[in-house]
Each structure stands twice: as structure tokens, then as C-alpha cells.
Design an enzyme around this catalytic site. Structure first.
Site, short mmCIF file in Angstrom:
data_model
loop_
_atom_site.label_atom_id
_atom_site.label_comp_id
_atom_site.label_asym_id
_atom_site.label_seq_id
_atom_site.Cartn_x
_atom_site.Cartn_y
_atom_site.Cartn_z
N CYS A 33 -16.15 21.98 12.73
CA CYS A 33 -16.83 21.88 14.42
C CYS A 33 -18.25 21.65 14.70
O CYS A 33 -18.53 21.69 15.27
CB CYS A 33 -16.10 22.73 14.82
N CYS A 102 -11.87 29.83 13.04
CA CYS A 102 -13.23 30.01 13.89
C CYS A 102 -13.38 31.19 13.50
O CYS A 102 -15.15 31.99 13.55
CB CYS A 102 -13.01 30.06 15.36
FE1 FES Z 1 -15.82 25.77 14.82
FE2 FES Z 1 -14.21 27.32 16.70
S1 FES Z 1 -13.84 24.99 16.78
S2 FES Z 1 -16.03 27.84 15.13
#
Ligand code: FES
Length: 122
Positions: A33, A102
Site C-alpha cells: 500500500c 495495517c
Molecule cells: Fe496501508 Fe493500512 S492500507 S497500512
């Protein structure tokens, strides 16, 4: 989707910022991400006296960063090293399954900062 505790720590994150004279700093990123979390520690007599964080990331990453700082303050470095991402997620009354990764960022950044502290002080 998110618990009240997640929303509270996201809207009103605790311990945001940097510690100028930190004696342990850890940074981790999530390759998928692109989020980044940095944790600063002030350790005295083996006790974590202060923790601050800077997170460039999603709401769950900010909430877990905030929670992990609250959980780490006042613990010994050994106690903080065994704090798991599950414990952080549980303290927030859970995270949606798609957001569990996360919380890894928060626990990992804390552990990295402790590792850095140990390297500096061995
Ligand atoms: Fe990357 Fe939550 S989407 S840490």
C-alpha cells in the site's frame, strides 16, 4: 466498518510527532500500500518513558500507531517487544480483516525502534 475506538484514535491520535532526543527510532513501510510509519522512543532505565509517531498512511494505520504508543509507554523494553499486532488490533476492539495488515506496521515499527535502541546501547 470501524469500531468507535478506531475512529477515536484516527480522529484524535495520541502522541503524534517526533522526539528530538530519541534514543531509538524505527521505520517500516508496507510495500503493497506504500504506507510508512516511524516511531521515536525515549528509553530511560529500561523503561519506555515516551513514544511518538509519524505515520503517512491509512486511517487504520494512524489508529494503530496511536494505540501502540499508548500501549508502549511505561513498559520495559522486554514487555514492549512482545506486544503483537493482534494485541494492538484487540485494544482497538478489532479491525476489519482487510485492514489487519495495517496493525503489523505499528507493532513492527515499535519493534524496529527497540532494536535500534538496543544497537545504540549495547
Ligand atoms: Fe496501508 Fe493500512 S492500507 S497500512
Amino acid at each position: 466498518m470501524y469500531t468507535d475506538k478506531v475512529m477515536d484514535h484516527f480522529s484524535n491520535p495520541r502522541n503524534v510527532g517526533e522526539i528530538e532526543d530519541a534514543n531509538g527510532v524505527g521505520e517500516v513501510g508496507n510495500a503493497s500500500c506504500g504506507d510508512i510509519m516511524k516511531i521515536f522512543l525515549k528509553v530511560e532505565d529500561n523503561i519506555i518513558k515516551d513514544v511518538k509517531f509519524k505515520t503517512f498512511g491509512c486511517g487504520a494505520a494512524i489508529a494503530t500507531s496511536s494505540m501502540v504508543t499508548e500501549m508502549a509507554i511505561g513498559r520495559t523494553i522486554e514487555e514492549a517487544l512482545v506486544l503483537t499486532n493482534e494485541a494492538v488490533a484487540e485494544a482497538l476492539d478489532g479491525l476489519p480483516p482487510a485492514k489487519m495488515h495495517c496493525s503489523n506496521l505499528a507493532a513492527d515499527a515499535l519493534h524496529e525502534a527497540i532494536k535500534n535502541y538496543k544497537e545504540q546501547n549495547s
